[in-house]
Design an enzyme around this catalytic site. Structure first.
Site, mmCIF file in Angstrom:
data_model
loop_
_atom_site.group_PDB
_atom_site.id
_atom_site.type_symbol
_atom_site.label_atom_id
_atom_site.label_comp_id
_atom_site.label_asym_id
_atom_site.label_seq_id
_atom_site.Cartn_x
_atom_site.Cartn_y
_atom_site.Cartn_z
ATOM 1 N N ASP A 7 19.683 -12.489 -8.976
ATOM 2 C CA ASP A 7 21.096 -12.562 -8.659
ATOM 3 C C ASP A 7 21.292 -10.803 -8.319
ATOM 4 O O ASP A 7 20.358 -9.863 -8.770
ATOM 5 C CB ASP A 7 22.120 -12.882 -9.717
ATOM 6 C CG ASP A 7 23.706 -12.411 -9.350
ATOM 7 O OD1 ASP A 7 24.245 -12.523 -8.461
ATOM 8 O OD2 ASP A 7 24.007 -11.523 -10.491
ATOM 9 N N THR A 41 22.318 -14.771 -4.231
ATOM 10 C CA THR A 41 23.495 -14.072 -4.499
ATOM 11 C C THR A 41 24.800 -14.789 -3.829
ATOM 12 O O THR A 41 24.442 -15.712 -2.867
ATOM 13 C CB THR A 41 23.452 -12.599 -3.770
ATOM 14 O OG1 THR A 41 24.523 -11.960 -3.824
ATOM 15 C CG2 THR A 41 23.012 -12.825 -2.291
ATOM 16 N N GLY A 42 25.945 -14.406 -4.153
ATOM 17 C CA GLY A 42 27.292 -14.831 -3.583
ATOM 18 C C GLY A 42 27.253 -14.121 -2.405
ATOM 19 O O GLY A 42 28.266 -14.527 -1.603
ATOM 20 N N LYS A 212 23.542 -22.090 -6.212
ATOM 21 C CA LYS A 212 22.155 -21.450 -6.182
ATOM 22 C C LYS A 212 20.987 -22.138 -6.775
ATOM 23 O O LYS A 212 19.936 -21.922 -6.416
ATOM 24 C CB LYS A 212 22.639 -20.126 -7.302
ATOM 25 C CG LYS A 212 23.474 -18.990 -6.526
ATOM 26 C CD LYS A 212 23.561 -17.952 -7.515
ATOM 27 C CE LYS A 212 24.067 -16.811 -7.113
ATOM 28 N NZ LYS A 212 24.178 -15.658 -7.860
ATOM 29 N N ASP A 235 23.568 -12.943 -14.546
ATOM 30 C CA ASP A 235 24.598 -12.660 -15.314
ATOM 31 C C ASP A 235 25.856 -13.317 -15.381
ATOM 32 O O ASP A 235 26.784 -12.870 -16.438
ATOM 33 C CB ASP A 235 24.846 -11.041 -15.192
ATOM 34 C CG ASP A 235 25.913 -10.911 -13.976
ATOM 35 O OD1 ASP A 235 25.531 -11.489 -12.663
ATOM 36 O OD2 ASP A 235 26.917 -10.335 -14.052
ATOM 37 N N ASN A 238 28.323 -18.518 -11.913
ATOM 38 C CA ASN A 238 27.450 -18.728 -10.773
ATOM 39 C C ASN A 238 26.075 -18.640 -10.761
ATOM 40 O O ASN A 238 25.497 -19.157 -9.713
ATOM 41 C CB ASN A 238 28.058 -18.127 -9.447
ATOM 42 C CG ASN A 238 27.721 -16.768 -9.341
ATOM 43 O OD1 ASN A 238 27.456 -16.105 -10.299
ATOM 44 N ND2 ASN A 238 28.028 -16.166 -8.248
#
Length: 290
Positions: A7, A41-42, A212, A235, A238
């Site tokens: 992430d 990642t978002g 993800k 962390d 998501n």
């Protein structure tokens, strides 16, 4: 360990959106050992690449919370969009609750309120860094706006008239827990959507097939690798889907306690090179097992 999924915000990056020398070196060391490192990642692809500029790192990227997979060269390998009906339903929910949101699309990340976005970023920065001055907050907020490759527009309705535009996800922010909770419940009832979060003040809304963990599974298969030899470092909520898929989930030291409970190992914080610490631990354990 043959694959490590990492992430970005709150994990690989510091709170100031920078990439540490130690984390860069650890990723390079893993790659030199034949380990595939993929960012998960978002962020949009451009937003994911921005913090890597000047680092020399070349990595594949899973972006938009799993809605898109990109090769090292930036080629789209896999993509999942929200359909038009989902987009209109989610937009109506967020508009009715007067919740600020951004649209992540194949043509960029859009906001209809530049000043509001800067104020929002400043509020979030101040909550995690209360000692920052007003000027430091302004500079940091503008830097983060640029790093996320956000585009300011006047009207979402006009934007959505473009039939070639595809929406990957909604990212919404609200400091009112009641409004945010109502919006989350309503969005979860929109057919084939999934609602996650990368912080207490936000919602991330994707197609249910864009997660993800599912994207990591697809990526690993495409690379001819094995989920049994895959680790995931994250962390926030998501990241849970990739924790559930990877054989070795690793939580950051700055993660919520509920996230830490779902990990095999808790590394150092994002401000203390937690990713590097986790990578070296993984490689040491690999050496011990051979």
């Amino acid at each position: 360990m043959r694959c490590i999924s990492i992430d970005m915000d709150g994990t690989l990056l510091t709170n100031e959106q920078t990439l540490s020398f130690e984390n860069v070196n650890a990723i390079r060391e893993a790659q030199s050992q034949g380990i595939t490192v993929v960012l998960n990642t978002g962020r949009a692809y451009d937003g994911a690449m921005k913090p890597l500029e000047g680092s020399g790192l070349e990595v594949p990227v899973i972006c938009y919370n799993g809605a898109e997979i990109r090769s090292v060269e930036g080629k789209i390998l896999h993509a999942i969009y929200l359909d038009r009906q989902q987009v209109q339903s989610i937009k109506q929910i967020l508009d009715s609750e007067e919740i600020y949101y951004q649209l992540f699309t194949n043509k960029g990340v859009f906001t209809h309120d530049y000043d509001g976005t800067i104020d929002l970023i400043m509020d979030m920065m101040k909550s995690s860094n209360p000692s920052l001055t007003s000027e430091e907050l302004k500079v940091g907020a503008r830097r983060q706006f640029e790093s996320l490759s956000l585009k300011a527009i006047n009207d979402f309705d006009e934007l959505l008239e473009d039939e070639s535009l595809h929406v990957y996800k909604f990212l919404s922010f609200c400091f009112d827990e009641n409004r945010l909770g109502r919006a989350a419940s309503a969005a979860e009832n929109v057919q084939k959507t999934v609602v996650t979060s990368s912080g207490k003040e936000n919602l991330e809304i994707n197609h249910e097939d864009a997660q993800k963990g599912l994207a990591l599974e697809t990526f690993v298969a495409q690379m001819g690798l094995d989920m049994k030899q895959t680790a995931a470092i994250g962390d926030n909520y998501n990241d849970v889907s990739m924790f559930n898929k990877a054989s070795y989930p690793i939580a950051m030291g700055n993660a919520d306690e509920q996230i830490k409970k779902q990990a095999s190992f808790v590394t150092k914080t994002n401000e203390n090179d937690g990713v590097a610490h986790a990578i070296y631990k993984l490689m040491d354990e690999d050496l011990l097992s051979t």
